[in-house]
Motif scaffolding. Structure first.
Motif, mmCIF file in Angstrom:
data_model
loop_
_atom_site.group_PDB
_atom_site.id
_atom_site.type_symbol
_atom_site.label_atom_id
_atom_site.label_comp_id
_atom_site.label_asym_id
_atom_site.label_seq_id
_atom_site.Cartn_x
_atom_site.Cartn_y
_atom_site.Cartn_z
ATOM 1 N N LYS A 166 -2.907 -3.315 -3.842
ATOM 2 C CA LYS A 166 -4.263 -3.367 -3.286
ATOM 3 C C LYS A 166 -5.302 -3.023 -4.344
ATOM 4 O O LYS A 166 -6.297 -3.733 -4.510
ATOM 5 C CB LYS A 166 -4.384 -2.447 -2.066
ATOM 6 N N GLY A 167 -5.066 -1.945 -5.071
ATOM 7 C CA GLY A 167 -5.998 -1.572 -6.134
ATOM 8 C C GLY A 167 -6.040 -2.596 -7.252
ATOM 9 O O GLY A 167 -7.110 -2.945 -7.755
ATOM 10 N N ALA A 190 -9.744 5.312 -5.944
ATOM 11 C CA ALA A 190 -8.649 4.988 -5.032
ATOM 12 C C ALA A 190 -8.257 6.216 -4.224
ATOM 13 O O ALA A 190 -8.146 7.316 -4.772
ATOM 14 C CB ALA A 190 -7.440 4.471 -5.806
ATOM 15 N N SER A 243 -5.396 7.680 -1.358
ATOM 16 C CA SER A 243 -4.164 7.548 -0.580
ATOM 17 C C SER A 243 -4.098 8.722 0.378
ATOM 18 O O SER A 243 -4.286 9.869 -0.031
ATOM 19 C CB SER A 243 -2.936 7.547 -1.505
ATOM 20 N N ASP A 258 -10.051 1.714 -1.379
ATOM 21 C CA ASP A 258 -9.925 1.534 -2.827
ATOM 22 C C ASP A 258 -11.173 0.792 -3.280
ATOM 23 O O ASP A 258 -11.384 -0.374 -2.901
ATOM 24 C CB ASP A 258 -8.668 0.732 -3.180
ATOM 25 N N THR A 316 -7.668 11.425 -3.815
ATOM 26 C CA THR A 316 -8.555 10.433 -4.411
ATOM 27 C C THR A 316 -8.467 10.559 -5.918
ATOM 28 O O THR A 316 -8.554 11.665 -6.456
ATOM 29 C CB THR A 316 -10.013 10.649 -3.955
ATOM 30 N N ASP A 337 -4.954 3.646 -7.962
ATOM 31 C CA ASP A 337 -4.252 3.512 -6.683
ATOM 32 C C ASP A 337 -2.824 4.035 -6.799
ATOM 33 O O ASP A 337 -2.345 4.803 -5.947
ATOM 34 C CB ASP A 337 -4.250 2.036 -6.289
ATOM 35 N N TYR A 377 0.386 -0.187 -5.431
ATOM 36 C CA TYR A 377 -0.287 -0.666 -6.641
ATOM 37 C C TYR A 377 -1.093 -1.935 -6.371
ATOM 38 O O TYR A 377 -2.187 -2.107 -6.919
ATOM 39 C CB TYR A 377 0.746 -0.955 -7.729
ATOM 40 N N THR A 380 -1.116 7.416 -4.931
ATOM 41 C CA THR A 380 0.128 7.336 -4.162
ATOM 42 C C THR A 380 1.183 8.277 -4.736
ATOM 43 O O THR A 380 1.905 8.956 -3.999
ATOM 44 C CB THR A 380 0.656 5.892 -4.169
#
Length: 256
Positions: A111-112, A175, A177, A137, A202, A212, A109, A216
């Motif tokens: 980074k985004g 975002a 992952s 991201d 994405t 994000d 969570y 994930t």
């Protein structure tokens, strides 16, 4: 036909949070102002890295995880992130789990979220046209220096020199992952083992922290994440499966 005027702008790249982060400022502002905005942006991202890094023993996250820092004495940012992660755990039926690896790791969570905060601050400061790419991201607003919508390439999960899709827009949070750099590192919290089934996910929405976390989450769900993303309101997605199928929302903003 007269070619569109290209605004001077500014581009800067730094290695922060273990990844390359690029900032493109496309407003026709004084050079000194652009450099000041860039420094404020990267200063914030370095602050986030120092506070939330799971690799630095002295980070706030590590100190909290070891029980050395009570919640009541944690920074407002750490408390807000922990509360958001708890909300996401409930909203995703436990598949977004900051403790999935056995220790606190809110990276899915943070980074985004940090890039979204940086973008919001740039907008408030008058930089209405910018692109911030934090290791895949991406938060874009306004237009590029050429006056065109921003183009966002989604990395091909088997070929780092190619893209599998290119998106375009003027206000997007994108975002991704995936397992193509760090292997199957996203843990399925139900099994306590690396998730398999999806090579890359994405998610496109309005808030990069949420996008994000959702990307994930879908990876952690494995193949079940495909149906979950299809039912997710207000978000679009693109998926590459482990068996090389490319699936995406029909309304995904693909570039011409």
């Amino acid at each position: 036909m007269t070619a569109p005027r290209v605004r001077p702008g500014l581009r800067r790249v730094e290695h922060v949070m273990g990844t390359a982060i690029s900032l493109d400022l496309a407003d026709d502002l004084p050079v000194a102002t652009l450099h000041e905005l860039a420094e404020e942006t990267f200063g914030w991202l370095r602050e986030v890295d120092a506070r939330f890094s799971t690799y630095r023993e002295d980070s706030e996250v590590c100190r909290f995880d070891r029980g050395e820092l009570p919640f009541s004495e944690a920074s407002a940012d750490l408390r807000a992130v922990l509360e958001r992660c708890a909300d996401l755990w409930g909203a995703t039926d436990g598949f977004f789990d900051a403790y999935a690896t056995g220790r606190l790791d809110p990276s899915g969570y943070v980074k985004g979220w940090s890039a979204q905060v940086a973008s919001d601050r740039l907008l408030a400061a008058g930089a209405a046209n910018h692109c911030l790419n934090a290791g895949g991201d991406v938060r874009v607003r306004g237009h590029s220096a050429s006056g065109q919508p921003w183009r966002i390439g989604i990395r091909h999960p088997w070929d780092p020199t190619a893209t599998c899709l290119v998106l375009a827009g003027t206000d997007l949070a994108v975002a991704t992952s995936g397992v193509y750099e760090r292997g199957h590192h996203v843990v399925d919290p139900r099994r306590g083992a690396p998730a398999r089934g999806l090579r890359a996910v994405t998610v496109v929405g309005a808030d990069l922290g949420l996008a994000d976390a959702y990307a994930t989450t879908a990876v952690a769900m494995g193949s079940a994440g495909i149906g979950w993303l299809d039912r997710l309101p207000d978000h679009l997605h693109a998926i590459v499966t482990d068996d090389a199928r490319l699936l995406h929302s029909t309304r995904l903003p693909l570039a011409d």
